[in-house]
Design a protein around this motif. Sequence first.
Motif, PDB file in Angstrom:
ATOM      1  N   LYS A 267       0.678  -2.912  -4.277  1.00 57.25           N
ATOM      2  CA  LYS A 267       1.114  -3.427  -2.772  1.00 57.25           C
ATOM      3  C   LYS A 267       0.343  -4.516  -2.376  1.00 57.25           C
ATOM      4  O   LYS A 267       1.035  -6.019  -2.264  1.00 57.25           O
ATOM      5  CB  LYS A 267       1.869  -2.425  -1.925  1.00 57.25           C
ATOM      6  CG  LYS A 267       2.676  -1.975  -1.811  1.00 57.25           C
ATOM      7  CD  LYS A 267       2.779  -0.694  -1.366  1.00 57.25           C
ATOM      8  CE  LYS A 267       4.278   0.037  -0.844  1.00 57.25           C
ATOM      9  NZ  LYS A 267       4.608   1.228   0.562  1.00 57.25           N
ATOM     10  N   ASN A 286       0.281  -7.108   7.462  1.00 53.48           N
ATOM     11  CA  ASN A 286      -0.346  -6.065   6.363  1.00 53.48           C
ATOM     12  C   ASN A 286       0.736  -4.668   6.087  1.00 53.48           C
ATOM     13  O   ASN A 286       0.274  -4.190   8.013  1.00 53.48           O
ATOM     14  CB  ASN A 286      -1.943  -5.631   6.010  1.00 53.48           C
ATOM     15  CG  ASN A 286      -2.359  -6.517   5.584  1.00 53.48           C
ATOM     16  OD1 ASN A 286      -1.935  -7.169   4.845  1.00 53.48           O
ATOM     17  ND2 ASN A 286      -4.083  -6.822   6.414  1.00 53.48           N
ATOM     18  N   GLU A 287       0.875  -3.961   5.786  1.00 55.13           N
ATOM     19  CA  GLU A 287       2.191  -2.969   5.683  1.00 55.13           C
ATOM     20  C   GLU A 287       1.202  -1.808   6.357  1.00 55.13           C
ATOM     21  O   GLU A 287       1.822  -1.377   6.683  1.00 55.13           O
ATOM     22  CB  GLU A 287       2.828  -2.435   4.970  1.00 55.13           C
ATOM     23  CG  GLU A 287       4.200  -4.185   4.918  1.00 55.13           C
ATOM     24  CD  GLU A 287       4.995  -3.629   3.793  1.00 55.13           C
ATOM     25  OE1 GLU A 287       4.967  -2.027   2.761  1.00 55.13           O
ATOM     26  OE2 GLU A 287       5.412  -4.214   2.964  1.00 55.13           O
TER      27      GLU A 287
END
Length: 342
Positions: A267, A286-287
């Motif tokens: 990702k 950031n996820e």
Amino acid sequence: MVSATERRRQEVLRAIIADYIVSQEPVGSKALLDRHKMNVSSATIRNDMAVLESEGLIVQEHASSGRIPTEKGYRQFVDSIHEIKPLSAPERRAITGFLEEGVDLEDVLRRSVQLLSQLTRQAAIVQLPMLNLSRVKHCEVVLLSPHRLLLVLITDTGRVDQRNVELGDGFNPDDLPRLRDLLNAALVGKTLGDARTSLADLAHDAPADIRDAVVRAARVLVETLVEQPTDRLILAGASNLTRGVRHHPSGLPGVLEALEEQVVVLKLLANVRDLGDVTVSIGEENEVEQLHSTSVITTAYGSDGAALGGLGVVGPTFMDYPGTISKVSAVARYVSRVLAGD
């Protein structure tokens, strides 16, 4: 149009970030005047810092301390970078000299992340060329035993994948060239997605005497490389993250665990798909929650104008952004030249 006051405040923000990157200690107004020669009074600097703090760009951790940058401050700083900082001559020589010794693409990529982690003092990651974009150059077939084959798939990007095939019947070594030719006829010049139909036809029309081996080999290729392709990753320099351990509130183990998760890293590398573009994700951008104390800088490498994989670094939010962006971009350009055969 930006006023002189706004330009000065931007300079103050850049100076605070530059000093904090070096020291990781709060920066005071006196230190700014001493080190950066801004030709204004200390009262003006204190006023500018107060405005920057009110805008959420810097913060004062304690009443008597200086200021430190916030994630918003870093973001404004990164967005103001319009030119990539050129590498020094020694850095360019280090990159070309070390990477030119790579024996194949995977070795070059491994060397790339090792060198990138050393140059940036961060954790470096790279994705091998994506299988769904690569075309098969050759499929080698090795008979390991009468009941087991090894398929070695080589793509035009230099990626090599190996798969074992368990056979139901004993296989005659004399039939190996025929099996190899049949598989290559179905695969060479195609992406693995495009080869799905030809592999199915091959299994259906296989000669009776080697049908079992053909069917099993085709099934392994479809199931492991077409339907569930594995994007392989290389990570180097994770130990560099221990330098900023006190800046990871959730704990360094959480950061390291996140980097060990292939899906998480893919990702990170999927943010940039165009050659030459660089993506910078800071803190909570950031996820993944475990990476909220880090910044991630990524870019793509490829050939003929198409991106084939991603590479980048993960480090603390107080990293040297201009220098790191420059080094990540330079390594990606070199890998792209290798792919192009330059």
